[in-house]
Write a protein that holds these residues in place. Structure first.
Motif, PDB file in Angstrom:
ATOM      1  N   ILE A 287     -43.864 -21.057  46.034  1.00 49.36           N
ATOM      2  CA  ILE A 287     -44.554 -20.735  44.785  1.00 49.36           C
ATOM      3  C   ILE A 287     -45.646 -19.704  45.082  1.00 49.36           C
ATOM      4  O   ILE A 287     -46.513 -19.947  45.920  1.00 49.36           O
TER       5      ILE A 287
ATOM      6  N   VAL B 242     -47.428 -23.665  38.037  1.00 52.41           N
ATOM      7  CA  VAL B 242     -46.867 -24.330  39.214  1.00 52.41           C
ATOM      8  C   VAL B 242     -45.759 -25.296  38.805  1.00 52.41           C
ATOM      9  O   VAL B 242     -44.721 -25.392  39.470  1.00 52.41           O
TER      10      VAL B 242
ATOM     11  N   TRP C 119     -41.835 -24.619  38.647  1.00 54.64           N
ATOM     12  CA  TRP C 119     -41.036 -24.417  39.861  1.00 54.64           C
ATOM     13  C   TRP C 119     -40.345 -25.682  40.348  1.00 54.64           C
ATOM     14  O   TRP C 119     -39.522 -25.615  41.261  1.00 54.64           O
TER      15      TRP C 119
ATOM     16  N   HIS D 294     -46.747 -23.842  48.420  1.00 52.59           N
ATOM     17  CA  HIS D 294     -47.581 -23.028  47.538  1.00 52.59           C
ATOM     18  C   HIS D 294     -48.355 -22.033  48.399  1.00 52.59           C
ATOM     19  O   HIS D 294     -49.194 -22.428  49.201  1.00 52.59           O
TER      20      HIS D 294
END
Length: 282
Positions: free
Chosen positions: A172, A189, A192, A201
Motif C-alpha cells: 500500500i 488503506v 486494499w 504499508h
C-alpha cells in the motif's frame, strides 16, 4: 479464574467452519486442536476476547511493542458493528480481559474505561466497516517489518514460509509515512484489503487481516515480520536468492498459508500462554 482457564477449543468443529488440511490426522482418537462451536454469543464473545488478550501477550513476547503504537482488533460476534481492541497506552504485556475496550466505527468507546488509540481506530475501523467479512486485524510498529516497508515492494518467495504470502499480500503506497489520524486516510488503506490476508504499508509497517479469527490474524502477523527479517538478512549478503517457482509457491500457500493454518499455528502459542501467564484473564 478456573472458568477462564478452560480450553473450549477441543470440541468437534462444525462442518461449516472446518477447513480441510493435510495436517489434520486421519487416525482416530489422537489429540489435535479442533475449532470450537458456541451455544451463545456470550460464549463466543469470551472466546474472542481471551484470544485477543493472548495475541497481545504473544506480541509482547515477540518484542513488537513500541510505546503506545500497535493495535489488535476482533469483531464482536453479536454486534458486528463493534469491535474489541487493546486499550491506549497499555503495554501488550499488560493487556488482560478487564482492560479491553469495545469500540464502534466512529471511534466511540461503548464499553471499557480506557481510551482508544486514534491511529488504530482510523485504520482498523475503516477496514472493519469496508469489509464485513474481516473478523480481526493486527498492526504493530516492528523493527524488520518497518524496515522492509521502506523499500515499497512485496516479499519475494525465498522460502516455504515466504511462499505462504505469495499473491496473498499487497503493498500500500497511499498515505505512506504519514500518521493515519484522519478518517480519509483509513478509507484509502481499507480499499486494499480485498481478498488478501496481509499488507505492507510503505514507510509505515505491516498489517494483517483475517476472515477467520484473531488467532489467524496474529499468527500471520508474526510470520510476516519473520519473513521480512529473513529477506533483509538474505539481501544483506549481496547474493541473489533462488526463488521458489510461482507454481510451487501457490502450492505452498494453499497448504501452509490458509486462515485455518494460521489458527492452527496459534494453538501452541495459546496453550503456552495459558500456562505461563494466567493473569491474562484477570
Amino acid at each position: 479464574m478456573a472458568e477462564a482457564l478452560e480450553h473450549p477449543a477441543r470440541p468437534t468443529a462444525p462442518t461449516s467452519r472446518r477447513s480441510v488440511s493435510i495436517y489434520q490426522p486421519t487416525q482416530e482418537g489422537l489429540v489435535f486442536p479442533t475449532e470450537p462451536e458456541f451455544a451463545t454469543f456470550a460464549e463466543e464473545r469470551l472466546h474472542r476476547k481471551q484470544r485477543l488478550v493472548a495475541a497481545c501477550r504473544a506480541f509482547a513476547i515477540e518484542g513488537f511493542d513500541y510505546g503506545f503504537a500497535g493495535h489488535l482488533t476482533v469483531r464482536d460476534p453479536e454486534f458486528p458493528e463493534l469491535y474489541w481492541t487493546n486499550p491506549m497506552a497499555i503495554h501488550f504485556a499488560q493487556v488482560n480481559l478487564s482492560n479491553l475496550i469495545l469500540v464502534d466505527h466512529t471511534g466511540r468507546v461503548v464499553e471499557g474505561a480506557y481510551a482508544v488509540n486514534r491511529a488504530g481506530f482510523v485504520l482498523h475501523a475503516a477496514v472493519h466497516e469496508a469489509h464485513p467479512d474481516i473478523v480481526a486485524m493486527c498492526h504493530a510498529h516492528t523493527v524488520y517489518g518497518t524496515a522492509f516497508a521502506s523499500l515499497g515492494r512485496p516479499l519475494e518467495p525465498i522460502s516455504q514460509d515466504a511462499a505462504a504470502f505469495f499473491e496473498d499480500h499487497v503493498v500500500i503506497r497511499s498515505e505512506a509515512g504519514q500518521v493515519a489520524v484522519e478518517e480519509k486516510a483509513g478509507m484509502k488503506v481499507a480499499d486494499w484489503f480485498k481478498g488478501v490476508k496481509a499488507a505492507i504499508h510503505q514507510n509505515h509497517g505491516l498489517l494483517t487481516a483475517s476472515r477467520h479469527s484473531i488467532e489467524a490474524a496474529a499468527f500471520w502477523f508474526i510470520a510476516l515480520e519473520r519473513c521480512c527479517r529473513q529477506q533483509l538478512m538474505v539481501e544483506a549478503t549481496g547474493s541473489k536468492p533462488v526463488l521458489v517457482s510461482p507454481e510451487r509457491s501457490r502450492y505452498s500457500r494453499e497448504h501452509v498459508g490458509s486462515e485455518y493454518i494460521g489458527w492452527l499455528h496459534f494453538q501452541s502459542i495459546w496453550d503456552h500462554l495459558t500456562r505461563s501467564q494466567p493473569d491474562m484473564f484477570d
